[in-house]
Every structure is written in structure tokens, then in C-alpha cells.
Write a protein that holds these residues in place. Structure first.
Motif, PDB file in Angstrom:
ATOM      1  N   PHE A 155      -0.282  -1.559  -3.109  1.00  0.00           N
ATOM      2  CA  PHE A 155      -1.722  -1.279  -3.209  1.00  0.00           C
ATOM      3  C   PHE A 155      -2.373  -1.134  -1.831  1.00  0.00           C
ATOM      4  CE2 PHE A 155      -0.747  -3.583  -7.187  1.00  0.00           C
ATOM      5  CZ  PHE A 155      -1.159  -2.623  -8.108  1.00  0.00           C
ATOM      6  N   ILE A 156      -1.751  -0.349  -0.979  1.00  0.00           N
ATOM      7  CA  ILE A 156      -2.255  -0.174   0.381  1.00  0.00           C
ATOM      8  C   ILE A 156      -3.200   1.037   0.434  1.00  0.00           C
ATOM      9  CG2 ILE A 156      -1.659   0.144   2.797  1.00  0.00           C
ATOM     10  CD1 ILE A 156      -0.760  -2.542   1.441  1.00  0.00           C
ATOM     11  N   THR A 157      -4.479   0.765   0.647  1.00  0.00           N
ATOM     12  CA  THR A 157      -5.481   1.823   0.720  1.00  0.00           C
ATOM     13  C   THR A 157      -5.319   2.626   2.002  1.00  0.00           C
ATOM     14  OG1 THR A 157      -7.057   0.492  -0.545  1.00  0.00           O
ATOM     15  CG2 THR A 157      -7.948   2.318   0.740  1.00  0.00           C
ATOM     16  N   GLY A 158      -5.317   3.942   1.851  1.00  0.00           N
ATOM     17  CA  GLY A 158      -5.199   4.819   3.007  1.00  0.00           C
ATOM     18  C   GLY A 158      -3.813   4.876   3.605  1.00  0.00           C
ATOM     19  N   ALA A 159      -2.798   4.448   2.850  1.00  0.00           N
ATOM     20  CA  ALA A 159      -1.427   4.397   3.380  1.00  0.00           C
ATOM     21  C   ALA A 159      -0.944   5.772   3.822  1.00  0.00           C
ATOM     22  CB  ALA A 159      -0.483   3.832   2.316  1.00  0.00           C
ATOM     23  N   ARG A 160      -1.243   6.765   3.022  1.00  0.00           N
ATOM     24  CA  ARG A 160      -0.715   8.106   3.303  1.00  0.00           C
ATOM     25  C   ARG A 160      -1.425   8.755   4.495  1.00  0.00           C
ATOM     26  NH1 ARG A 160       2.823  10.064   0.136  1.00  0.00           N
ATOM     27  NH2 ARG A 160       2.247   8.667  -1.569  1.00  0.00           N
ATOM     28  N   GLU A 161      -2.673   8.372   4.747  1.00  0.00           N
ATOM     29  CA  GLU A 161      -3.443   8.986   5.828  1.00  0.00           C
ATOM     30  C   GLU A 161      -3.348   8.223   7.142  1.00  0.00           C
ATOM     31  OE1 GLU A 161      -4.799   9.972   1.870  1.00  0.00           O
ATOM     32  OE2 GLU A 161      -4.924   8.018   2.859  1.00  0.00           O
ATOM     33  N   ALA A 162      -2.758   7.024   7.119  1.00  0.00           N
ATOM     34  CA  ALA A 162      -2.781   6.130   8.286  1.00  0.00           C
ATOM     35  C   ALA A 162      -1.904   6.624   9.433  1.00  0.00           C
ATOM     36  CB  ALA A 162      -2.355   4.727   7.883  1.00  0.00           C
ATOM     37  N   ASP A 163      -2.396   6.410  10.638  1.00  0.00           N
ATOM     38  CA  ASP A 163      -1.617   6.656  11.856  1.00  0.00           C
ATOM     39  C   ASP A 163      -0.948   5.373  12.346  1.00  0.00           C
ATOM     40  OD1 ASP A 163      -2.344   9.524  12.494  1.00  0.00           O
ATOM     41  OD2 ASP A 163      -4.341   8.633  12.391  1.00  0.00           O
ATOM     42  N   PHE A 164      -1.552   4.237  11.996  1.00  0.00           N
ATOM     43  CA  PHE A 164      -0.912   2.956  12.323  1.00  0.00           C
ATOM     44  C   PHE A 164      -1.262   1.927  11.267  1.00  0.00           C
ATOM     45  CE2 PHE A 164      -5.016   2.567  14.409  1.00  0.00           C
ATOM     46  CZ  PHE A 164      -5.371   1.233  14.277  1.00  0.00           C
ATOM     47  N   PHE A 165      -0.330   1.008  11.066  1.00  0.00           N
ATOM     48  CA  PHE A 165      -0.508  -0.079  10.112  1.00  0.00           C
ATOM     49  C   PHE A 165      -0.765  -1.387  10.844  1.00  0.00           C
ATOM     50  CE2 PHE A 165       2.660   2.364   7.336  1.00  0.00           C
ATOM     51  CZ  PHE A 165       1.667   2.960   6.576  1.00  0.00           C
ATOM     52  N   GLN A 166      -1.604  -2.229  10.258  1.00  0.00           N
ATOM     53  CA  GLN A 166      -1.685  -3.631  10.661  1.00  0.00           C
ATOM     54  C   GLN A 166      -0.877  -4.376   9.605  1.00  0.00           C
ATOM     55  OE1 GLN A 166      -5.627  -5.118  11.762  1.00  0.00           O
ATOM     56  NE2 GLN A 166      -6.323  -2.992  11.887  1.00  0.00           N
ATOM     57  N   THR A 167       0.338  -4.723   9.966  1.00  0.00           N
ATOM     58  CA  THR A 167       1.288  -5.250   8.986  1.00  0.00           C
ATOM     59  C   THR A 167       1.472  -6.748   9.152  1.00  0.00           C
ATOM     60  OG1 THR A 167       2.455  -3.138   8.894  1.00  0.00           O
ATOM     61  CG2 THR A 167       3.654  -5.092   8.141  1.00  0.00           C
ATOM     62  N   TYR A 168       1.238  -7.463   8.064  1.00  0.00           N
ATOM     63  CA  TYR A 168       1.373  -8.917   8.065  1.00  0.00           C
ATOM     64  C   TYR A 168       2.705  -9.276   7.425  1.00  0.00           C
ATOM     65  CZ  TYR A 168      -3.389  -8.805   9.550  1.00  0.00           C
ATOM     66  OH  TYR A 168      -4.524  -8.552  10.290  1.00  0.00           O
ATOM     67  N   CYS A 169       3.467 -10.102   8.113  1.00  0.00           N
ATOM     68  CA  CYS A 169       4.807 -10.439   7.639  1.00  0.00           C
ATOM     69  C   CYS A 169       5.208 -11.826   8.142  1.00  0.00           C
ATOM     70  CB  CYS A 169       5.817  -9.388   8.079  1.00  0.00           C
ATOM     71  SG  CYS A 169       5.740  -8.940   9.828  1.00  0.00           S
ATOM     72  N   GLN A 170       6.350 -12.286   7.677  1.00  0.00           N
ATOM     73  CA  GLN A 170       6.874 -13.587   8.084  1.00  0.00           C
ATOM     74  C   GLN A 170       7.884 -13.389   9.220  1.00  0.00           C
ATOM     75  OE1 GLN A 170       5.718 -16.352   7.103  1.00  0.00           O
ATOM     76  NE2 GLN A 170       5.079 -16.280   4.959  1.00  0.00           N
ATOM     77  N   PHE A 171       7.583 -13.984  10.374  1.00  0.00           N
ATOM     78  CA  PHE A 171       8.546 -13.936  11.489  1.00  0.00           C
ATOM     79  C   PHE A 171       9.687 -14.903  11.183  1.00  0.00           C
ATOM     80  CE2 PHE A 171      10.004 -15.850  15.532  1.00  0.00           C
ATOM     81  CZ  PHE A 171      10.672 -14.729  16.023  1.00  0.00           C
ATOM     82  N   LYS A 172      10.876 -14.356  11.209  1.00  0.00           N
ATOM     83  CA  LYS A 172      12.067 -15.156  10.903  1.00  0.00           C
ATOM     84  C   LYS A 172      12.756 -15.540  12.203  1.00  0.00           C
ATOM     85  CE  LYS A 172      16.000 -15.032   7.691  1.00  0.00           C
ATOM     86  NZ  LYS A 172      16.736 -14.154   6.746  1.00  0.00           N
TER      87      LYS A 172
END
Length: 380
Positions: A155-172
Motif C-alpha cells: 500500500f505504498i502511495t506514489g510508488a510508481r512515480e517515486a524517484d526515491f524511497f524513504q524505506t523503514y526496515c530492521q537493521f540486522k
């Protein structure tokens, strides 16, 4: 608190109203049906400064107030809730970088974003992690000086139009422990990113909403936003302004529903009288307008307190919860006053009815807002 608008603020309000009526309203139904692309409009609004109202001047924004911001969002929402949601959402994308980014990151991402040269998408939600963001499964490992990202966002809004993502994830970490981080991922420079199918949503149909898959995506170490373990702090930095913006969207959409219905009831004749002449119609519309005005004052109050530098997390939650609740009540009642025509896709009220539901779900569900408010009250 001062909820009385100044002459300058009223003049700004009129500017946004005129723009919305001229450039957006004629295409409201076409946007919903996918017959009119909002991308040229969003680019135009970036260039006009609509998306940079509260962004500091040194990064290309107007450096103006949150009151100014909600006035713009409200007026745009009267013409199209989905378009206003896009403007509000794009504005909020800047806050994590402004609060936690290095100067180099601000210059690389915020400055071109404000100009409309770059678009961003906020990739937090996952198939198994919605309200429970801490349950996200997307991981990043540091290998040979780069983060390697794997996982799926939903459910990522604007995913297709984005030039960059702010991606939240778990650092392993090497020892297996995990801690939340945020990475700035350049879509066109990093291999392994797949944009899934667009979600066929009930309403708020403007920008794409899609799944994003990260498959061994290599991200430079300097693209870490803030510190390892502070990812949720970055994500949460968007919430007060984000919920304020959505509250303004709700107020604008609710006002449009009322305005559309007042016009319709003055024209529709049943039993030899205009529908507007029936006491039930008058009482219902009076109730709805009163509630919308109350929601509007909550939004303006929250914006004013943000301008004063006060903590407003509980107020933004109250505004978001109440305004979305009022919106859904208003559009439901206004559709009922339209009768059978309200069920027709040829009437804007039908679209408003579908658009409204999302406001009780995204940027934190109504239940999450109540939880935040109760915690502030000390109810445990």
C-alpha cells in the motif's frame, strides 16, 4: 490560540480556492475514473510552492506557517480530496530528512523535491505490519560498506512515480539482533527494486498505490537517515504534520459534501416543494455544518499551536479522529439527501462517500488515535 484568520490568511485562502476551482474541480470525476492524470497538476503545484509551504526557505520552501498549510490543503480538498491528500503526503515526506538528515542529504533530496524535480514515497507499511509498524519484516544488513535490503512493502502511495524511497526496515546486526533504521533509496540507481501491481482501491484514486519488493538492493552507507536504532523516531516525525494535513483534507471534503447537497436540495422538487424546504433537510444540514465548523476549529487550533512550537501529538490525534468521523457522518447523510442520484457515479457525492472511508484508516486508524489520546489523558 488564535483561530481568527488574518487578512493575509484570508487572501491566501482565496488564492487556493480559485486555483482549485479552475485547475482541479473540472477534472474531479475524471481523476477518480483514471481518465485524467494528476501528475502534471502535482508538478505545477510543486512549482507554485503548494508543496513547500512549511519547508524552510534555505531548502527552496516558503518557510510559512502551519495555518497557511492547512488553509491550502482544505481548499484543495474541496475540489478533490485525493489531490489534496497527495499534496499533504508529499509535504510530509520532507520532515524526516529535515529533522534527521545530513546537510548533504537535505541538498540532494529536499531541494529538488521542493522544486518538483524529484518525487518521494514513504515505504513503511508491509503485508503483515500496518498499525503494528514494529512488526515489519524487511531487513537491511551491512555488507562490504553497503546496506543490502530485502523485503516487501504494501500500500505504498506514489510508488510508481517515486524517484526515491524513504524505506523503514530492521537493521540486522552480525550477532542477529535487530533495530529499526531508515534508508534513502534512489529508485533509478539501485537494482533489485520491483514495483508490483497497482491496488484497485475503493476511493482516493489519484496517485498509484502499489506493492514494492526489495530483492538484495544495495544502498550506500551514506544513505542512512539518522542513526541505527532510531528509524521509528524518523517515521514518527511525520505524524503530527501528517495527521494535521489529513484533518484538513477531511474538513475540506466534508464542506464540499455540504455545499453540493445544499445546491442539490434547492433544485430538487418532491411533493411540490424543494427538498430544502423540508424541516428534516434543514435540521440535518444545520447539524452537519455545525460539526464541520467544530472540526475546522480543531484543525486551526492544532496548526496554530504547532506554529508556536508546542507539542501537539494529542491534538493532532484528536483532530484526525474527530474530523474523519465527522466527514464520514456528513457524506453518508448528504448522500441520503440526494436519494437515488447520490448512488450514481455521475454525482460527486458518490465519490466523496468512497473517498471518505480511507481517512479513518491511514495515517493511523481511528482506534490508534483514541489510544494516543487516552495515553495522553493518563488512562491506563
Amino acid at each position: 490560540m488564535n483561530t481568527v484568520l488574518t487578512e493575509e490568511e484570508r487572501a491566501l485562502q482565496m488564492i487556493y480556492k480559485e486555483y482549485a476551482d479552475e485547475r482541479i474541480r473540472p477534472h474531479t470525476l475524471e481523476i477518480d475514473k483514471g481518465l485524467f492524470s494528476v501528475e502534471p497538476l502535482l508538478k505545477e503545484m510543486h512549482e507554485l510552492g503548494f508543496c513547500g509551504i512549511v519547508i524552510p526557505k534555505e531548502y527552496g520552501g516558503l518557510g510559512s506557517s502551519y495555518v497557511h498549510y492547512v488553509l491550502a490543503v482544505e481548499e484543495l480538498s474541496k475540489a478533490s480530496g485525493p489531490v489534496a491528500k497527495s499534496v499533504s503526503g508529499q509535504t510530509n515526506m520532507c520532515f524526516p530528512i529535515l529533522h534527521y538528515g545530513t546537510e548533504e542529504q537535505k541538498q540532494k533530496y529536499v531541494v529538488p523535491w521542493v522544486k518538483g524535480e524529484k518525487r518521494s514515497a514513504f515505504t513503511l507499511t508491509e503485508p503483515g505490519a500496518g498499525s503494528d509498524a514494529a512488526g515489519m519484516q524487511t531487513t537491511a544488513e551491512l555488507i562490504n560498506g553497503e546496506f543490502v535490503v530485502n523485503g516487501t512493502k504494501a500500500f505504498i502511495t506514489g510508488a510508481r512515480e517515486a524517484d526515491f524511497f524513504q524505506t523503514y526496515c530492521q537493521f540486522k546486526a552480525p550477532d542477529g539482533t535487530k533495530s529499526p533504521i531508515c534508508l534513502l533509496i534512489d529508485v533509478h540507481e539501485c537494482e533489485g527494486i520491483t514495483i508490483g501491481r497497482n491496488e484497485d482501491l475503493m476511493g482516493m484514486r489519484a496517485s498509484s498505490v502499489a506493492e514494492v519488493i526489495f530483492d538484495n538492493v544495495h544502498v550506500p552507507a551514506e544513505n542512512l537517515l539518522g542513526q541505527i536504532g532510531k528509524g521509528f523516531h524518523a517515521a514518527m516525525s511525520t505524524l503530527d504534520a501528517g495527521r494535521l494535513g489529513i484533518s484538513a483534507v477531511c474538513v475540506g471534503m466534508a464542506q464540499d459534501a455540504i455545499d453540493q447537497t445544499v445546491k442539490y436540495t434547492k433544485e430538487r422538487v418532491q411533493f411540490g416543494k424543494r427538498i430544502s424546504q423540508f424541516q428534516n433537510t434543514q435540521f440535518k444540514l444545520a447539524e452537519y455544518q455545525t460539526k464541520v465548523e467544530a472540526a475546522r476549529l480543531m484543525v486551526y487550533n492544532c496548526a496554530s499551536m504547532m506554529d508556536d512550537g508546542q507539542r501537539v501529538s494529542h491534538l493532532s490525534s484528536m483532530a484526525k479522529y474527530y474530523a474523519s468521523d465527522v466527514l464520514n457522518e456528513v457524506v453518508r447523510g448528504c448522500l441520503q439527501l440526494h436519494g437515488g442520484y447520490g448512488y450514481s457515479k455521475e454525482f460527486v457525492i458518490e465519490k466523496l462517500y468512497r473517498d471518505a472511508k480511507l481517512t479513518e484508516i491511514f495515517e493511523g486508524t481511528s482506534e490508534i488515535q483514541k489510544k494516543i489520546i487516552a495515553k495522553w489523558m493518563g488512562v491506563k
